[in-house]
Motif scaffolding. Sequence first.
Motif, PDB file in Angstrom:
ATOM      1  N   TRP A 302       0.824  -1.202   0.000  1.00  0.00           N
ATOM      2  CA  TRP A 302       0.000   0.000   0.000  1.00  0.00           C
ATOM      3  C   TRP A 302       0.864   1.260   0.000  1.00  0.00           C
ATOM      4  O   TRP A 302       0.495   2.272  -0.621  1.00  0.00           O
ATOM      5  N   ARG A 303       1.991   1.208   0.664  1.00  0.00           N
ATOM      6  CA  ARG A 303       2.871   2.386   0.692  1.00  0.00           C
ATOM      7  C   ARG A 303       3.503   2.630  -0.674  1.00  0.00           C
ATOM      8  O   ARG A 303       3.689   3.779  -1.079  1.00  0.00           O
ATOM      9  N   ILE A 304       3.821   1.555  -1.404  1.00  0.00           N
ATOM     10  CA  ILE A 304       4.285   1.734  -2.796  1.00  0.00           C
ATOM     11  C   ILE A 304       3.194   2.404  -3.614  1.00  0.00           C
ATOM     12  O   ILE A 304       3.447   3.333  -4.387  1.00  0.00           O
ATOM     13  N   ALA A 305       1.967   1.899  -3.477  1.00  0.00           N
ATOM     14  CA  ALA A 305       0.850   2.437  -4.264  1.00  0.00           C
ATOM     15  C   ALA A 305       0.654   3.921  -3.993  1.00  0.00           C
ATOM     16  O   ALA A 305       0.437   4.716  -4.925  1.00  0.00           O
ATOM     17  N   ARG A 306       0.730   4.318  -2.730  1.00  0.00           N
ATOM     18  CA  ARG A 306       0.563   5.748  -2.404  1.00  0.00           C
ATOM     19  C   ARG A 306       1.708   6.584  -2.960  1.00  0.00           C
ATOM     20  O   ARG A 306       1.505   7.716  -3.415  1.00  0.00           O
ATOM     21  N   ARG A 307       2.889   6.035  -2.941  1.00  0.00           N
ATOM     22  CA  ARG A 307       4.079   6.788  -3.371  1.00  0.00           C
ATOM     23  C   ARG A 307       4.137   6.964  -4.879  1.00  0.00           C
ATOM     24  O   ARG A 307       4.599   7.997  -5.379  1.00  0.00           O
ATOM     25  N   ASP A 356       8.125  -0.515   4.930  1.00  0.00           N
ATOM     26  CA  ASP A 356       7.897   0.919   4.763  1.00  0.00           C
ATOM     27  C   ASP A 356       7.597   1.298   3.319  1.00  0.00           C
ATOM     28  O   ASP A 356       7.429   2.474   2.996  1.00  0.00           O
ATOM     29  N   GLY A 357       7.514   0.306   2.441  1.00  0.00           N
ATOM     30  CA  GLY A 357       7.197   0.563   1.042  1.00  0.00           C
ATOM     31  C   GLY A 357       8.401   0.837   0.168  1.00  0.00           C
ATOM     32  O   GLY A 357       8.241   1.050  -1.038  1.00  0.00           O
ATOM     33  N   SER A 358       9.596   0.805   0.718  1.00  0.00           N
ATOM     34  CA  SER A 358      10.792   1.017  -0.093  1.00  0.00           C
ATOM     35  C   SER A 358      11.144  -0.276  -0.824  1.00  0.00           C
ATOM     36  O   SER A 358      11.004  -1.375  -0.282  1.00  0.00           O
TER      37      SER A 358
END
Length: 412
Positions: A302-307, A356-358
């Motif tokens: 989800w953090r990738i998607a937001r970024r 953390d989406g990194s």
Amino acid sequence: MVRYDFDVLVAGGGIVGLSTAHALALARPGLRLGVLEKEDAFATHQSGRNSGVIHSGVYYRPGSLKARYAVGGAAELVRFCREQGVPYEVTGKLIVATGQAELPRLHALAARGRENGIPVTELGPAGIAEHEPAVAGLAGLHVATTGVCDFPAVARAFARLAEQAGAALLPGTELRAVARRADGVTVQTSAGELRCAVLVNCAGLHSDRVARLAGDDPGVRIVPFRGEYYELADQRRGLVRGLVYPVPDPAFPFLGVHLTRGVHGDVHVGPNAVPALAREGYDWRTVRPRELAGTLAFPGAWRIARRHWRQEAGELHRSLSKRAFTAAVRRLLPAVTEADLVPAAAGVRAQAVARDGSLLDDFAFAGFDPDDPRSGRRLVHVLNAPSPAATASLPIGREVARRALAALAAGG
């Protein structure tokens, strides 16, 4: 005395697993070595579903494993192909800026290439036309050491050499469970139980899952991204002489749609990068609910998607609209039309993502580390080996073999 079926058992028969087996066989003649592969043939996933590019290392952070292993591995791979009769060609490639905003990034890429020890030449429009008459651009970068090869044939050569040295190759044998004990590792497979002193996890798209089966927390999740390709129709292949890439967006972890003339004369166009609905989801119809649920439950996805939602929206549009995909290609190759593009096989990138989406931007290993006496025993994991892992397969294989043999010497 413990009875082992194998001293070292490698799980995964892609190019990294087979290179590891080749390196182990070279380093330790007589080693009881096995390679598990769940498919009936080797190199059927990442290793056999890419554009065949021998990467120069121009993109990667100086000093990183990707930079070091790609630069050295590219030259080593060319020698290996020549010695083993594997089709290859060192064509060089163009990286082309088509807009003013891309020029600073192109110059920065030239500087990075030189820092990595790669011969690069900066070009204007006339220089671009000299290399690729049908390609349009304001400025370009010619990278002389890039090439192409037949990576499935490379993988088969690794397998042949390992088998000739005594390795047992076990295609059609799926790893289903792992039990780590003080005196070794027991694995349950689709063909029965096997025991080994050291297990090496080169499972690619399933590497994090295998780590968890073995009781290790990899700290990352493989989030699958599908790369969709077209090919130029036979009568239009002459539009492209070699390899042509756009200037990559440093904020987005993929290289963008590019043009690749392969060793067999075909010209790949792509890939885009869209979320896959299964780890082996090579089209939109392939959905595996349990795997998809695992991806959606992972915070990093989800953090990738937001970024990256803006870039990913464009990727999805190009996936669903051939017209939009063609428009992206026409920035580099204005003469191309929708009718010139023929659908080709897609691939899925095994990209490790942190909570953390990194996205892990370098090759990553875990398990036993000979340089860290506190590291885990009995297992070695290759947790992140997307592109340029095929280019870097020889040095990666040696590093994984070094860890495995050190684990063996330490008694697991």
